[in-house]
Every structure is written in structure tokens, then in C-alpha cells.
Design an enzyme around this catalytic site. Structure first.
Site, PDB file in Angstrom:
ATOM      1  N   SER A 171     -20.902  -0.350  27.801  1.00 35.93           N
ATOM      2  CA  SER A 171     -21.207  -1.463  26.908  1.00 35.93           C
ATOM      3  C   SER A 171     -19.923  -2.016  26.290  1.00 35.93           C
ATOM      4  CB  SER A 171     -22.226  -1.016  25.856  1.00 35.93           C
ATOM      5  OG  SER A 171     -22.868  -2.119  25.273  1.00 35.93           O
ATOM      6  N   ASP A 223     -27.535  -1.829  30.541  1.00 33.61           N
ATOM      7  CA  ASP A 223     -26.585  -1.106  29.698  1.00 33.61           C
ATOM      8  C   ASP A 223     -26.603   0.403  29.974  1.00 33.61           C
ATOM      9  OD1 ASP A 223     -25.258   0.117  27.453  1.00 33.61           O
ATOM     10  OD2 ASP A 223     -25.650  -1.680  26.273  1.00 33.61           O
TER      11      ASP A 223
END
Length: 293
Positions: free
Chosen positions: A44, A167
Site C-alpha cells: 500500500s 491491497d
């Protein structure tokens, strides 16, 4: 014949939105101490910082970019589009479609590929189809960065090779094991994640247009994702502890979104946390350097 072989250093950077700006301070401190990074990985926001550094963007340059608020979740929020879907259009898979995010990456790094980087890089994502952790280390950078940033519900998954990539924080928010697999002898893990990450979803859910439509759904989704990330992070740290674990002392009132108002402070906290471990880190890198070649 005996020869000295430098220990290879791996750096694993966690997700955490604006709190991830502390990674810039970590890189500043390591550079000032002349500690070379041989492998870098991230999830991320950690993946964004890792990508920039691997591509040759200096920590000072990244700090200046952050000060302009041209990176991070606040920039992504400007791309939110929750208008009505046109008849015949494919179903929406996230508040953000994703192509603008890829362009956002290209604006900073151009059309670079993993193979063009000066430091080996691996970004962590998750395939929703198989439920597996996916390590991205080849091909075009822009879709890979988008994949590691694709918070489910916020950003549409990256669909490629039969996978739906989102993610990596869902399964591996601090990818220490990835740095080991890349070949690192000494791994530094930087964890900036906090339970107050849920406050980002509350912030988003109470934005006027969203609150009037799907605010409650967003808030519930955020609470669920926060729980999953927290549990998996604790399990991973127990299973794959780094040699050095940094927890920059970022106050809890600084969230993944409000942090963009405290750029210099967050960077400084990352730098301070790194400076505290430098004596032990240097000692670890100097010990048992002799190897037979």
C-alpha cells in the site's frame, strides 16, 4: 580464500496511508548513515514509497512531493466519482475506477518497469479470486502500484492474468518475509499501521454525498478491513519477525488521512525511530562479515 562480503539489507515498509510518510524519514536516516538498501518491499503506502526509492527518487524529493499534497489518499479522494452508472455500463467495482491512479503514478515515474529500477523491488497484493498473497516484481510499475493501493471498495481491483488484485495489507501489511525471500541477510521492518486507520473510513463515510448514499456501508466495510489487517499483521510478525522492527512514535490523533497536515512531523518521527537503532544496526552489519568465496 577469505574475503569480506557485505551483508545484504532488506527494507520492508508497511501500509498506513499518510502515516506511511514516516518511511521517508527512515530512508533519510539510513542514507545519512551510509547504509545501503539491497532489497526493498512494501504494501500500500509503503509500496508507493518503496517504488519511488527503488526508481531513484531521493527521500528529500519524496518529502517535497508529500508537502505539495500531490500524493497519498488525499490526492486519491479527489478522484472519487460515485455518480449514477450509465445504462449499459459495467458494474462499478470501487469508488475509484483506477485508471486515474495509474496515471498519477506515471506522472511521477513515467513508463518505468521493475526491470528498470536501481534496487530490486517487490510489491505485495492479494488476488481475490484465489485468496493468495501475490508478489509483484516484474512488468510495468503503474498497474502494480495501483494493485498494492487498491483498498477493496475504494479502488477497483486490477484485473490481469485471471486475477483480481487488491491491497496487500489484507494478508501481509508488513512484508518482512518477502524481504527475506528476495535475499536479505538483515531485514528492517517499519510498521506505521494503527487502529485509527478505521477513522479514515469514518471520515469518508461522513462526506456529504457519500453519507447520503452509502455512508453506512463504507463505515462497516472499513471496520471489517481494519480488523482483518490488524489480526493478520500480528500473526505475520510472530511468524516472520524482522531483525529490526521500527514503530515510529506517531500520535494516534494522526490518521491515514489527517497526516497530510503533518508531513514534516511524520517524516521526523520516522527519522528519529531509525536513528535510535543505528548503532545496533551497524554492529549487526559488521559482525561475521568474513565468508569463503
Amino acid at each position: 580464500m577469505k574475503a569480506k562480503q557485505r551483508k545484504r539489507v532488506g527494507l520492508a515498509l508497511s501500509g498506513g496511508g499518510a502515516r506511511g510518510l514516516a518511511h521517508i524519514g527512515v530512508l533519510q536516516a539510513l542514507a545519512a548513515a551510509s547504509i545501503e538498501i539491497d532489497y526493498i518491499t512494501g504494501t500500500s503506502m509503503g509500496g508507493v514509497i518503496a517504488t519511488g526509492y527503488a526508481a531513484g527518487v531521493s527521500p528529500d524529493e519524496m518529502a517535497e512531493i508529500a508537502r505539495t499534497k500531490a500524493m497519498g489518499l488525499r490526492g486519491l479522494l479527489r478522484m472519487v466519482d460515485i455518480g449514477m452508472r450509465r445504462r449499459g455500463a459495467p458494474p462499478r467495482k470501487g469508488l475509484l475506477h483506477g485508471k486515474q491512479v495509474e496515471q498519477w503514478v506515471k506522472d511521477f515515474l513515467g513508463e518505468r518497469r521493475f526491470e528498470d529500477l536501481r534496487i530490486p523491488l517487490t510489491l505485495v497484493s492479494v488476488d481475490l479470486n484465489s485468496g493468495r498473497e501475490i508478489h509483484l516484481s516484474e512488468g510495468c510499475l503503474a498497474p502494480a502500484v495501483r494493485a498494492t493501493l487498491s483498498i477493496p471498495g475504494l479502488l477497483a481491483p486490477v484485473e490481469q492474468n485471471g486475477m483480481r488484485l487488491v491491497d496487500g495489507g489484507l494478508l501481509n501489511n508488513l512484508p518482512v518475509n518477502v524481504a527475506r525471500q528476495m535475499g536479505a541477510d538483515v531485514v528492517i521492518g517499519v510498521d506505521v499501521y494503527s487502529d485509527n486507520t478505521a477513522s479514515f473510513w469514518q471520515y469518508l463515510a461522513h462526506k456529504r454525498l457519500i453519507a447520503q448514499t452509502i455512508g453506512g456501508v463504507i463505515e462497516t466495510l472499513g471496520d471489517a478491513l481494519n480488523l482483518v489487517i490488524r489480526v493478520h499483521s500480528l500473526e505475520r510478525l510472530q511468524q516472520y519477525p524482522p531483525d529490526f522492527l521500527l514503530h515510529p512514535q506517531i500520535p494516534p490523533y494522526i490518521t491515514v488521512i489527517s497526516g497530510y497536515d503533518y508531513v514534516d512531523d511524520i517524516i521526523a518521527w520516522g527519522k528519529e525511530a531509525t536513528e535510535e537503532i543505528l548503532p545496533d544496526l551497524k554492529a549487526a552489519l559488521q559482525s561475521d562479515e568474513g565468508s569463503t568465496l
